[in-house]
Scaffold this active site. Sequence first.
Site, PDB file in Angstrom:
ATOM      1  N   CYS A   1       4.263   1.509  11.907  1.00  0.00           N
ATOM      2  CA  CYS A   1       5.245   2.279  11.031  1.00  0.00           C
ATOM      3  C   CYS A   1       5.910   3.719  11.828  1.00  0.00           C
ATOM      4  O   CYS A   1       6.660   4.032  11.210  1.00  0.00           O
ATOM      5  CB  CYS A   1       4.186   2.863   9.961  1.00  0.00           C
ATOM      6  SG  CYS A   1       3.551   1.699   8.834  1.00  0.00           S
TER       7      CYS A   1
ATOM      8  N   ASN B   1      -6.378   3.352  10.857  1.00  0.00           N
ATOM      9  CA  ASN B   1      -5.399   2.278  11.351  1.00  0.00           C
ATOM     10  C   ASN B   1      -5.105   2.394  12.821  1.00  0.00           C
ATOM     11  O   ASN B   1      -4.925   1.331  13.596  1.00  0.00           O
ATOM     12  CB  ASN B   1      -3.997   2.284  10.768  1.00  0.00           C
ATOM     13  CG  ASN B   1      -3.225   3.417  10.796  1.00  0.00           C
ATOM     14  OD1 ASN B   1      -3.630   4.492  10.412  1.00  0.00           O
ATOM     15  ND2 ASN B   1      -1.849   3.276  11.150  1.00  0.00           N
TER      16      ASN B   1
ATOM     17  N   THR C   1       8.764  -7.180 -12.257  1.00  0.00           N
ATOM     18  CA  THR C   1       8.161  -8.374 -12.425  1.00  0.00           C
ATOM     19  C   THR C   1       7.378  -8.918 -11.128  1.00  0.00           C
ATOM     20  O   THR C   1       7.624  -8.702 -10.093  1.00  0.00           O
ATOM     21  CB  THR C   1       9.384  -9.460 -12.468  1.00  0.00           C
ATOM     22  OG1 THR C   1      10.241  -9.148 -13.331  1.00  0.00           O
ATOM     23  CG2 THR C   1       8.971 -10.961 -12.558  1.00  0.00           C
TER      24      THR C   1
ATOM     25  N   ALA D   1       0.887  -1.403  -0.017  1.00  0.00           N
ATOM     26  CA  ALA D   1      -0.010  -0.066   0.026  1.00  0.00           C
ATOM     27  C   ALA D   1       0.707   1.291  -0.076  1.00  0.00           C
ATOM     28  O   ALA D   1       0.427   2.369  -0.552  1.00  0.00           O
ATOM     29  CB  ALA D   1      -0.983   0.034   1.268  1.00  0.00           C
TER      30      ALA D   1
ATOM     31  N   HIS E   1      -0.999  -8.191   3.201  1.00  0.00           N
ATOM     32  CA  HIS E   1      -0.814  -8.637   4.583  1.00  0.00           C
ATOM     33  C   HIS E   1      -1.768  -8.188   5.862  1.00  0.00           C
ATOM     34  O   HIS E   1      -1.804  -8.754   6.878  1.00  0.00           O
ATOM     35  CB  HIS E   1       0.429  -8.329   5.028  1.00  0.00           C
ATOM     36  CG  HIS E   1       0.910  -7.170   5.475  1.00  0.00           C
ATOM     37  ND1 HIS E   1       1.194  -6.623   6.758  1.00  0.00           N
ATOM     38  CD2 HIS E   1       1.106  -5.885   4.550  1.00  0.00           C
ATOM     39  CE1 HIS E   1       1.247  -5.346   6.860  1.00  0.00           C
ATOM     40  NE2 HIS E   1       1.524  -4.875   5.548  1.00  0.00           N
TER      41      HIS E   1
ATOM     42  N   SER F   1      -3.678  -3.476   0.832  1.00  0.00           N
ATOM     43  CA  SER F   1      -2.423  -4.277   1.292  1.00  0.00           C
ATOM     44  C   SER F   1      -2.869  -5.737   1.602  1.00  0.00           C
ATOM     45  O   SER F   1      -3.886  -5.836   2.186  1.00  0.00           O
ATOM     46  CB  SER F   1      -1.789  -3.773   2.250  1.00  0.00           C
ATOM     47  OG  SER F   1      -0.691  -4.443   2.551  1.00  0.00           O
TER      48      SER F   1
ATOM     49  N   GLN G   1      -7.199  -0.941   5.645  1.00  0.00           N
ATOM     50  CA  GLN G   1      -7.865  -1.550   6.946  1.00  0.00           C
ATOM     51  C   GLN G   1      -9.236  -1.905   6.803  1.00  0.00           C
ATOM     52  O   GLN G   1      -9.835  -2.452   7.489  1.00  0.00           O
ATOM     53  CB  GLN G   1      -7.694  -0.329   8.227  1.00  0.00           C
ATOM     54  CG  GLN G   1      -6.139   0.015   8.483  1.00  0.00           C
ATOM     55  CD  GLN G   1      -5.448  -1.364   9.286  1.00  0.00           C
ATOM     56  OE1 GLN G   1      -6.278  -2.256   9.764  1.00  0.00           O
ATOM     57  NE2 GLN G   1      -3.942  -1.165   9.389  1.00  0.00           N
TER      58      GLN G   1
END
Length: 359
Positions: free
Chosen positions: A305, A141, A223, A68, A188, A186, A169
Amino acid sequence: MTYLDYQATTPLAPEAFEAMLPWLRDQHANPHSPHRPGRAAKAAVEVARDEVAALLPPGGRVVFTSGATESLNWAIKGTGGALVTVASEHAAVLDTVLWASRNGRNQTVLPVDHYGFVDLPVAKAASWPDTGLFAAMLVNNEIGVIQPVERLAELAHAAGALFLCDAVQGYGRVPIPDACDLVAISAHKVHGPKGIGALWIRDGVALEPLLHGGDQEGGRSGTLSPALCAGFGVAARLMADHRDADAAHVERLWSYAIDRLRGWTVNGSTEHRYRGNLNVRRDGLDVNRLMSDCRDIAFSAGSACASGSGRPSHVLRAIGLSDAQARSSIRLGFGRYTTEDELARALDTLVAAADAQFR
């Protein structure tokens, strides 16, 4: 160890792990190669793309990214004009907007009220000259508050701007309004693997590339990993399949936690909120000591973060908390794989350790 930090990352779904294994162990072809193994890898990527897109608005395309943070950077840097955002946004938005402002783009950062919501009258009265993009988070978040994203998108469109939704979220948990022009997500955060995310781009919206090279994703170079894509796709499908069960389970956990944490104050709205995020404070609490005393519980004192920065949460400061109140707050995150028994034991431990500080 009891894991209560679902906003930082979620446990990998076993089904997602199994979907990734063949592409890690046996099938190593590049999905951008024209030979048969490459085409098989490409097919797996496209299946995953469809699964991820199923939880997003119609009329757009899913572009896989590294996460993200890349998606948000691309959306902000790939557009032009002035920028509008919100004081409680994730650092990936605020820091990118700050970078853009230092490179000549005007910025407006809208305040939030005590509950964590954008002040709509202030937003409507704000000056929006030459605005190109309005960026706002669907589910915060740190405090779990659900912003009125559809109304914010209307404000952006009335000013002739695009609307970027940080849905990291909220993806798979809270409906994403069709009014969005760009959506960052995102893997995860929804029981998928780390290292992959996506940017949903509405049809007709053009972005300047953030990464240059082979243009493998039509605007995004690099890739792709079939393994990460496959894991993301299965995780997204499970979010759809388990949506009602997950919501009911989280509601039960929330109710139990709120009852057990009587005397603590919930930060942010308790009504318009994703219930798997519980941010609470107890004035005078030494959170560092609490974390040391409860080492068998994984919980947070703020955004992962920003951990280690030593600064109080900018989100808690934005809703009007003092530095001392922000530093006496903790965030508990739970979800699909959290059992009621382990949450009960963890809360008993946390409450007992906190009580010991005030004896």
